[in-house]
Design a protein around this motif. Structure first.
Motif, mmCIF file in Angstrom:
data_model
loop_
_atom_site.group_PDB
_atom_site.id
_atom_site.type_symbol
_atom_site.label_atom_id
_atom_site.label_comp_id
_atom_site.label_asym_id
_atom_site.label_seq_id
_atom_site.Cartn_x
_atom_site.Cartn_y
_atom_site.Cartn_z
ATOM 1 N N THR A 128 -19.052 56.900 14.705
ATOM 2 C CA THR A 128 -18.596 56.681 13.159
ATOM 3 C C THR A 128 -18.938 55.188 12.572
ATOM 4 O O THR A 128 -19.672 55.207 11.512
ATOM 5 N N ASN A 129 -18.864 54.331 13.329
ATOM 6 C CA ASN A 129 -19.149 52.894 13.137
ATOM 7 C C ASN A 129 -20.166 52.265 13.593
ATOM 8 O O ASN A 129 -20.389 51.195 13.443
ATOM 9 N N GLY A 130 -20.972 53.136 14.437
ATOM 10 C CA GLY A 130 -22.082 52.797 14.934
ATOM 11 C C GLY A 130 -22.122 51.997 16.196
ATOM 12 O O GLY A 130 -21.052 51.383 16.600
ATOM 13 N N THR A 131 -23.246 51.719 16.788
ATOM 14 C CA THR A 131 -23.522 51.039 18.046
ATOM 15 C C THR A 131 -24.606 49.888 17.923
ATOM 16 O O THR A 131 -25.493 50.173 17.259
ATOM 17 N N TYR A 132 -24.491 48.665 18.077
ATOM 18 C CA TYR A 132 -25.385 47.723 17.986
ATOM 19 C C TYR A 132 -25.806 46.671 19.146
ATOM 20 O O TYR A 132 -24.711 46.674 19.958
ATOM 21 N N LEU A 133 -26.905 46.465 19.377
ATOM 22 C CA LEU A 133 -27.192 45.648 20.451
ATOM 23 C C LEU A 133 -28.100 44.534 20.000
ATOM 24 O O LEU A 133 -29.023 44.374 19.433
ATOM 25 N N ASN A 134 -27.212 43.262 20.491
ATOM 26 C CA ASN A 134 -27.773 42.122 19.968
ATOM 27 C C ASN A 134 -27.929 41.944 18.505
ATOM 28 O O ASN A 134 -28.643 41.433 18.024
ATOM 29 N N ASP A 135 -26.605 42.383 17.691
ATOM 30 C CA ASP A 135 -26.693 42.523 16.191
ATOM 31 C C ASP A 135 -27.561 43.560 15.611
ATOM 32 O O ASP A 135 -27.985 43.386 14.308
ATOM 33 N N ARG A 136 -28.346 44.293 16.311
ATOM 34 C CA ARG A 136 -29.225 45.093 15.720
ATOM 35 C C ARG A 136 -28.731 46.571 15.922
ATOM 36 O O ARG A 136 -28.265 47.081 17.144
ATOM 37 N N PRO A 137 -28.656 47.536 15.039
ATOM 38 C CA PRO A 137 -28.373 48.961 15.181
ATOM 39 C C PRO A 137 -29.049 49.767 16.059
ATOM 40 O O PRO A 137 -30.479 49.574 16.201
ATOM 41 N N VAL A 138 -28.352 50.318 16.838
ATOM 42 C CA VAL A 138 -29.016 51.312 17.799
ATOM 43 C C VAL A 138 -29.024 52.700 17.258
ATOM 44 O O VAL A 138 -28.034 53.289 16.876
#
Length: 163
Positions: A128-138
């Protein structure tokens, strides 16, 4: 006779819901422990003494080797670390996830972190709220992780460490 939930957690007789996995149900002690132990008998000694016997606990399955870990940088579990094992590691708020995060912004099955052939890959599982890798969306396609990457799931940030 002891009372156990379907996952094998021991419960008080008056409890209807397991406080660990939030499931109802009753399982007798004999079925919960069946197959978890075996009796080993030692060979008779040269002096003719009767063999000794001992009960040995069997693990239900062998756990794969630890290949890395996550450390919570924020949230209720700040400072807590989570072991990552060879193969797939499910990250989410559900009690059966490999990495359980206690946060309302984390989906039940939020992301997958997979290790294979010496590499780590992160995949968002349509959270629902997303996953981010080093502040970039995955995106739902997997992304390779590197040591010291920061993963954010909802409001929880985790530092990734590999062995």
């Amino acid at each position: 006779m002891a009372k156990f939930c379907p996952n094998g957690h021991q419960m008080e007789e008056s409890w209807e819901i397991c406080p660990y996995c939030q499931r109802t149900g009753y399982q007798g002690a004999t079925s919960a422990t069946a197959g978890k132990t075996r009796l080993e008998t030692e060979a008779p000694s040269a002096s003719g003494e009767s063999p000794g016997r001992k009960t040995v606990l069997l693990s239900e399955r062998r756990k794969p080797a630890v290949v890395g870990w996550l450390v919570a940088l924020s949230g209720e579990q700040k400072g807590e670390d989570f072991r990552l094992r060879e193969g797939q590691n499910m990250v989410g708020s559900t009690s059966d996830a490999d990495v359980v995060l206690h946060d309302s912004t984390v989906s039940g099955r939020h992301a997958s972190l997979r290790h294979g052939e010496g590499r780590f890959y992160l995949t968002d599982l349509d959270s629902t709220n997303g996953t981010y890798l080093n502040d970039r969306p995955v995106a739902t396609a997997r992304q390779e992780l590197k040591d010291n990457d920061v993963i954010r799931l909802g409001d929880v940030s985790l530092k990734f460490k590999c062995l």
